[in-house]
Design an enzyme around this catalytic site. Structure first.
Site, PDB file in Angstrom:
ATOM      1  N   TYR A 150     147.780  71.749 107.332  1.00 51.66           N
ATOM      2  CA  TYR A 150     147.899  72.635 106.169  1.00 51.66           C
ATOM      3  C   TYR A 150     147.975  71.816 104.881  1.00 51.66           C
ATOM      4  O   TYR A 150     147.276  72.105 103.909  1.00 51.66           O
ATOM      5  CB  TYR A 150     149.120  73.528 106.323  1.00 51.66           C
ATOM      6  CG  TYR A 150     149.224  74.606 105.271  1.00 51.66           C
ATOM      7  CD1 TYR A 150     148.334  75.681 105.277  1.00 51.66           C
ATOM      8  CD2 TYR A 150     150.204  74.563 104.296  1.00 51.66           C
ATOM      9  CE1 TYR A 150     148.423  76.676 104.313  1.00 51.66           C
ATOM     10  CE2 TYR A 150     150.305  75.553 103.333  1.00 51.66           C
ATOM     11  CZ  TYR A 150     149.410  76.606 103.339  1.00 51.66           C
ATOM     12  OH  TYR A 150     149.499  77.591 102.379  1.00 51.66           O
ATOM     13  N   LYS A 154     145.459  71.718 101.624  1.00 52.54           N
ATOM     14  CA  LYS A 154     145.900  72.113 100.289  1.00 52.54           C
ATOM     15  C   LYS A 154     145.907  70.935  99.308  1.00 52.54           C
ATOM     16  O   LYS A 154     145.663  71.144  98.106  1.00 52.54           O
ATOM     17  CB  LYS A 154     147.284  72.762 100.368  1.00 52.54           C
ATOM     18  CG  LYS A 154     147.290  74.095 101.121  1.00 52.54           C
ATOM     19  CD  LYS A 154     146.372  75.117 100.466  1.00 52.54           C
ATOM     20  CE  LYS A 154     146.470  76.476 101.128  1.00 52.54           C
ATOM     21  NZ  LYS A 154     145.615  77.504 100.482  1.00 52.54           N
TER      22      LYS A 154
END
Length: 235
Positions: A150, A154
């Site tokens: 993740y 990002k």
């Protein structure tokens, strides 16, 4: 505030994307709503009056078909606003993470915004106006255990936004990166909080409505004002 403007919102069937769709509709925008889950997407479209278009934003062929369908409905034009709100989330130590899970998060969270920008930005540049909003995360600025895939996606989104912002100066097209702290959406439904004791309780997270409000703020600023990054946390 958005009467006469056309917006395309990905991830529109749930969470932040759904709240953005609701607020954009209330502000008078014409909407194209994109998500993978057809039933949930149809339900949101029925509620807000938008055009539902099912697509996997991480798949280049599906995004190409999506873009063609949108531009056909707009007589060759492109949306005034693109909101990249589709997102995927998994928690796992890097040593235990499945390759397929890593690839999926990169495809949805990073490749997806790239594919949508690539599809619609040329038309925005030709027109000399447009606004691209991408949802980042606090995990794109800070590192947390079990956030390997993740955070990678990002951090990548933040880097891509920085390049996009530099390339858009003077073009009339604007870009905004919205980086919220943990937000209480359906992405948390399958997370075992007992296995990840450092996570905030859902009651202490941001509400998706607050993130949507920030996006409405960004896209309704006058043309001489450029909101490049919004960082959101819960007080």
């Amino acid at each position: 505030m958005l009467a006469g403007r056309v917006a395309l919102v990905t991830g529109a069937s749930r969470g932040i994307g759904r709240e953005v769709a609701k607020r954009f509709a209330a502000a008078g925008a014409k909407l194209f709503l994109v998500a993978r889950g057809e039933a949930a997407l149809e339900a949101v479209a029925a509620e807000v009056g938008g055009v539902p278009l099912r697509a996997d934003v991480g798949d280049a062929e599906e995004v190409a078909r999506l873009a063609a369908a949108v531009m056909d409905r707009l007589d060759g034009g492109v949306p005034d606003i693109l909101v990249n709100a589709a997102g995927a989330f998994r928690l796992s130590p890097l040593a235990e993470m499945e390759i397929a899970d890593f690839d999926h998060l990169i495809a949805v969270n990073l490749r997806g915004p790239f594919l949508l920008i690539r599809a619609f930005l040329p038309g925005m540049l030709e027109r000399g106006s447009g606004h691209i909003v991408t949802i980042g995360s606090i995990a794109g600025r800070q590192t947390f255990p079990h956030n390997g895939a993740y955070s990678a996606s990002k951090f990548g989104v933040r880097g891509m936004h920085g390049v996009l912002d530099a390339e858009l100066r003077g073009t009339g097209v604007r870009a905004t990166l919205v980086e919220p702290a943990a937000t209480d959406t359906e992405l948390w439904d399958d997370i075992d909080f007992d296995r990840h004791p450092g996570l905030p309780p859902r009651a202490a997270m941001l509400r998706p409505e607050a993130v949507a409000d920030a996006i409405v703020y960004a896209v309704t600023r006058p043309s001489e004002m450029d909101v490049r990054t919004i960082i959101l946390d819960r007080t």
